[in-house]
Design a protein around this motif. Structure first.
Motif, PDB file in Angstrom:
ATOM      1  N   TYR A 199       0.848  -1.202   0.000  1.00 19.01           N
ATOM      2  CA  TYR A 199       0.000   0.000   0.000  1.00 19.01           C
ATOM      3  C   TYR A 199       0.879   1.247   0.000  1.00 19.01           C
ATOM      4  CZ  TYR A 199      -2.978   3.731   1.945  1.00 19.01           C
ATOM      5  OH  TYR A 199      -3.640   4.917   2.167  1.00 19.01           O
ATOM      6  N   PHE A 200       0.549   2.188  -0.894  1.00 14.82           N
ATOM      7  CA  PHE A 200       1.193   3.497  -0.830  1.00 14.82           C
ATOM      8  C   PHE A 200       0.226   4.548  -1.339  1.00 14.82           C
ATOM      9  CE2 PHE A 200       1.976   2.532  -5.232  1.00 14.82           C
ATOM     10  CZ  PHE A 200       2.167   3.737  -5.888  1.00 14.82           C
ATOM     11  N   GLU A 201       0.538   5.812  -1.072  1.00 17.56           N
ATOM     12  CA  GLU A 201      -0.317   6.929  -1.464  1.00 17.56           C
ATOM     13  C   GLU A 201       0.361   7.716  -2.578  1.00 17.56           C
ATOM     14  OE1 GLU A 201      -2.210   7.385   3.021  1.00 17.56           O
ATOM     15  OE2 GLU A 201      -1.005   9.027   2.206  1.00 17.56           O
ATOM     16  N   ASN A 202      -0.424   8.093  -3.595  1.00 18.55           N
ATOM     17  CA  ASN A 202       0.126   8.832  -4.725  1.00 18.55           C
ATOM     18  C   ASN A 202      -0.889   9.874  -5.204  1.00 18.55           C
ATOM     19  OD1 ASN A 202       1.974   9.553  -6.667  1.00 18.55           O
ATOM     20  ND2 ASN A 202       1.357   7.963  -8.108  1.00 18.55           N
ATOM     21  N   PRO A 203      -0.594  11.181  -4.992  1.00 18.92           N
ATOM     22  CA  PRO A 203       0.568  11.747  -4.306  1.00 18.92           C
ATOM     23  C   PRO A 203       0.642  11.285  -2.844  1.00 18.92           C
ATOM     24  CG  PRO A 203      -0.652  13.439  -5.505  1.00 18.92           C
ATOM     25  CD  PRO A 203      -1.511  12.230  -5.493  1.00 18.92           C
ATOM     26  N   SER A 204       1.849  11.289  -2.315  1.00 22.74           N
ATOM     27  CA  SER A 204       2.032  10.857  -0.935  1.00 22.74           C
ATOM     28  C   SER A 204       1.556  11.934   0.024  1.00 22.74           C
ATOM     29  CB  SER A 204       3.516  10.566  -0.670  1.00 22.74           C
ATOM     30  OG  SER A 204       4.245  11.782  -0.542  1.00 22.74           O
ATOM     31  N   PHE A 205       1.488  11.584   1.304  1.00 26.38           N
ATOM     32  CA  PHE A 205       1.117  12.568   2.313  1.00 26.38           C
ATOM     33  C   PHE A 205       2.038  13.772   2.264  1.00 26.38           C
ATOM     34  CE2 PHE A 205       1.878  14.172   6.681  1.00 26.38           C
ATOM     35  CZ  PHE A 205       0.646  14.768   6.890  1.00 26.38           C
ATOM     36  N   LEU A 206       3.305  13.550   1.897  1.00 28.69           N
ATOM     37  CA  LEU A 206       4.277  14.633   1.822  1.00 28.69           C
ATOM     38  C   LEU A 206       4.185  15.396   0.503  1.00 28.69           C
ATOM     39  CD1 LEU A 206       7.315  12.800   3.448  1.00 28.69           C
ATOM     40  CD2 LEU A 206       5.740  14.424   4.520  1.00 28.69           C
ATOM     41  N   GLY A 207       3.207  15.044  -0.322  1.00 28.18           N
ATOM     42  CA  GLY A 207       2.888  15.857  -1.497  1.00 28.18           C
ATOM     43  C   GLY A 207       3.510  15.437  -2.791  1.00 28.18           C
ATOM     44  N   GLY A 208       4.525  14.559  -2.755  1.00 26.13           N
ATOM     45  CA  GLY A 208       5.239  14.205  -3.966  1.00 26.13           C
ATOM     46  C   GLY A 208       4.494  13.205  -4.838  1.00 26.13           C
ATOM     47  N   ILE A 209       4.709  13.326  -6.150  1.00 26.16           N
ATOM     48  CA  ILE A 209       4.124  12.390  -7.108  1.00 26.16           C
ATOM     49  C   ILE A 209       5.065  11.202  -7.256  1.00 26.16           C
ATOM     50  CG2 ILE A 209       3.403  12.063  -9.497  1.00 26.16           C
ATOM     51  CD1 ILE A 209       2.815  15.100  -9.559  1.00 26.16           C
ATOM     52  N   THR A 215      -2.324  -1.914  -3.611  1.00 25.50           N
ATOM     53  CA  THR A 215      -3.407  -1.008  -3.247  1.00 25.50           C
ATOM     54  C   THR A 215      -2.845   0.401  -3.213  1.00 25.50           C
ATOM     55  OG1 THR A 215      -4.443  -2.730  -1.881  1.00 25.50           O
ATOM     56  CG2 THR A 215      -5.161  -0.450  -1.521  1.00 25.50           C
ATOM     57  N   VAL A 216      -3.476   1.326  -3.937  1.00 26.76           N
ATOM     58  CA  VAL A 216      -2.979   2.698  -4.027  1.00 26.76           C
ATOM     59  C   VAL A 216      -4.071   3.663  -3.580  1.00 26.76           C
ATOM     60  CG1 VAL A 216      -2.014   4.488  -5.521  1.00 26.76           C
ATOM     61  CG2 VAL A 216      -1.429   2.088  -5.913  1.00 26.76           C
ATOM     62  N   PHE A 217      -3.699   4.600  -2.715  1.00 29.25           N
ATOM     63  CA  PHE A 217      -4.587   5.681  -2.288  1.00 29.25           C
ATOM     64  C   PHE A 217      -4.300   6.873  -3.186  1.00 29.25           C
ATOM     65  CE2 PHE A 217      -6.112   9.261   0.092  1.00 29.25           C
ATOM     66  CZ  PHE A 217      -7.163   8.783   0.875  1.00 29.25           C
ATOM     67  N   ALA A 218      -5.321   7.327  -3.931  1.00 30.71           N
ATOM     68  CA  ALA A 218      -5.121   8.384  -4.926  1.00 30.71           C
ATOM     69  C   ALA A 218      -5.976   9.597  -4.613  1.00 30.71           C
ATOM     70  CB  ALA A 218      -5.452   7.859  -6.319  1.00 30.71           C
ATOM     71  N   ASP A 219      -5.460  10.783  -4.938  1.00 29.50           N
ATOM     72  CA  ASP A 219      -6.219  12.023  -4.846  1.00 29.50           C
ATOM     73  C   ASP A 219      -6.975  12.184  -6.162  1.00 29.50           C
ATOM     74  OD1 ASP A 219      -7.189  14.613  -4.804  1.00 29.50           O
ATOM     75  OD2 ASP A 219      -5.327  15.526  -4.096  1.00 29.50           O
TER      76      ASP A 219
END
Length: 463
Positions: free
Chosen positions: A216-226, A245-249
């Motif tokens: 699991y990772f976030e894209n963009p991440s919590f720190l804002g980077g793509i 699994t990806v968390f996306a804005d």
């Protein structure tokens, strides 16, 4: 509490009514209902609450007095983000979600359907087009629950009991994930590079195993980077039989490749940026998306709406695979699902229909341009490094103040004196970044707003 006291806000608090209710069920007193609660967990004192106000007018005056002590983001210039954003809300979004057939029914379930099923089907269809997937659920409570539920789904699909989660995850969301997955699913963090914010693939590969249900990772991440390593992480997860699994804005998907385009099996996220006010953190809803495969569909705990022809040659909208849910049979439900955020799904659907592909592209482009411009302006200030990471920011980015000799807390205090909300303090949750704050740009920010922040921040740094 006096035996004769009738509470103005609590139905059936009249002592006579309570006695009749107790008699009808054969109970001596209310304490019998709490007999199963251990004494050590009971509170025997009196709560420190103000006396009840008997009239509606007095209550409203009191509540408005409490709210007036707040300084909202409409009254101050705000650069806060971190998961809840001051987005542009078109008037039509509020016009539609305030309609009585959508707004008032419990759990969004009408006694008579005035188009709610179709509205949610259209929302799911629009989201699926944005995400380039085939299935999207009716919204969960918020994005954090969507992330946790998606990981639970991955565990059921694979029959495994460990998930690997990026250490660059939103700290609040990570706490929800840990809480939601315990005690039977192990949550293991894999690192990120402090210079770039990108995933540490070596650390990830060391921790992958036959027990891994999902990465699991976030894209963009919590720190804002793509992030640019999504395909590598997908390949690594799939190589050991796990899922990605990806968390996306969703606001980014007019300009960024959706997670399904780089190997994500499950995509999740938060719909608050799609035409929903911040509402003191309450305007939230989460989405989960996947391919239209039985192994995925049967593990969704939340409602899915589909369309089918009727006997009369019309189209009907209704639940898909209803038996999956706890609404059908609670003891057989994949997870318990209660009141959901259907109202916000309808709102997001209105927003997406209004924006269209071109509007979403312009939204994403504008956010990236503002972030780059603000970073450039802040980086001109002495002792300030912006962005603090070399990765490309989408809408927010960390700003490091180590060179100023001031803490983020002190800088934010000085900015607030100038009616500006500075960035979210990262110094405790991400100590490796030093005295850094997460600054967020919004489609509501003008060039003058960004220049004002740079000017006022320069004054704050001088003392």
């Amino acid at each position: 509490m006096s035996e004769t006291f009738v509470h103005p806000y609590i139905p059936n608090s009249d002592p006579a009514i309570q006695r009749r209710m107790l008699e009808s069920i054969g109970a001596r007193d209310i304490e019998e209902f709490y007999a199963c609660i251990p004494e050590a967990l009971r509170f025997r004192g009196r709560m420190d609450l103000p006396a009840p106000l008997a009239s509606e007018a007095a209550l409203r005056r009191h509540v408005m007095g409490v709210l007036d002590r707040n300084r909202t983001c409409d009254e101050a210039l705000s650069f806060l983000g971190g998961g809840c954003y001051q987005a542009q809300v078109p008037a039509v979004c509020d016009e539609v979600n305030r309609r009585s057939e959508f707004l008032t029914a419990y759990a969004g379930e009408p006694y008579e359907d005035h188009g709610r099923f179709q509205a949610l089907f259209e929302y799911e269809s629009l989201m699926a087009e944005l995400l380039e997937t085939e299935v999207v659920n009716v919204p969960t409570y918020d994005g954090s629950q969507a992330a946790a539920t998606a990981l639970r789904m991955a565990c059921r699909i694979t029959g495994r009991d460990e998930v690997l989660v990026s250490a660059a995850t939103n700290p609040d969301r990570l706490r929800v994930i840990r809480n939601y997955l315990r005690p039977d699913v192990k949550v293991t963090l894999f690192g990120f590079h402090a210079a770039t914010g990108e995933a540490d693939l070596e650390d990830l590969n060391r921790k992958l195993s036959s027990s891994t249900a999902s990465v699991y990772f976030e894209n963009p991440s919590f720190l804002g980077g793509i992030g640019t390593l999504g395909q590598q992480m997908a390949d690594a997860a799939h190589a050991v039989g796990g899922l990605l699994t990806v968390f996306a804005d969703p606001a980014s998907l007019g300009v960024l490749t959706p997670p399904s385009g780089y190997g994500a099996d499950l995509t999740c996220g938060e719909i608050q940026p799609l035409g929903i006010h911040m509402y003191y953190g309450g305007g939230r809803g989460g989405f989960i998306a996947s391919a239209d495969e039985e192994r995925f569909v049967q593990e969704y705990p939340s409602r899915l709406f589909g369309v089918a022809p009727t006997e009369k040659g019309e189209w009907g909208f209704g639940d898909v695979a209803w038996e999956r849910t706890s609404f059908a049979k609670r003891e057989d439900g994949k997870e318990f699902v209660g009141t959901a955020a259907a109202l916000w799904g309808i709102t997001a659907g209105v927003y997406l229909a209004l924006m269209g592909p071109k509007g979403m592209q312009e939204l994403g482009t504008g956010l990236m341009q503002r972030a780059r411009y603000l970073a450039k302006r802040l980086n001109e200030l002495p002792g300030v490094k912006a962005p603090a990471l070399t990765g490309t920011p989408f809408r927010e980015f960390p700003v490091n103040f180590d060179g100023t000799g001031l803490s983020v807390k002190e800088i934010n205090r000085r900015l607030l004196e100038r009616n500006i909300y500075g960035g979210q303090d990262l110094s405790e949750e991400f100590p490796s970044l030093g005295q850094s704050a997460l600054y967020c740009t919004s489609e509501l920010h003008t060039d003058a707003d960004l220049d004002r922040l740079a000017s006022e921040l320069a004054a704050c740094l001088k003392g």
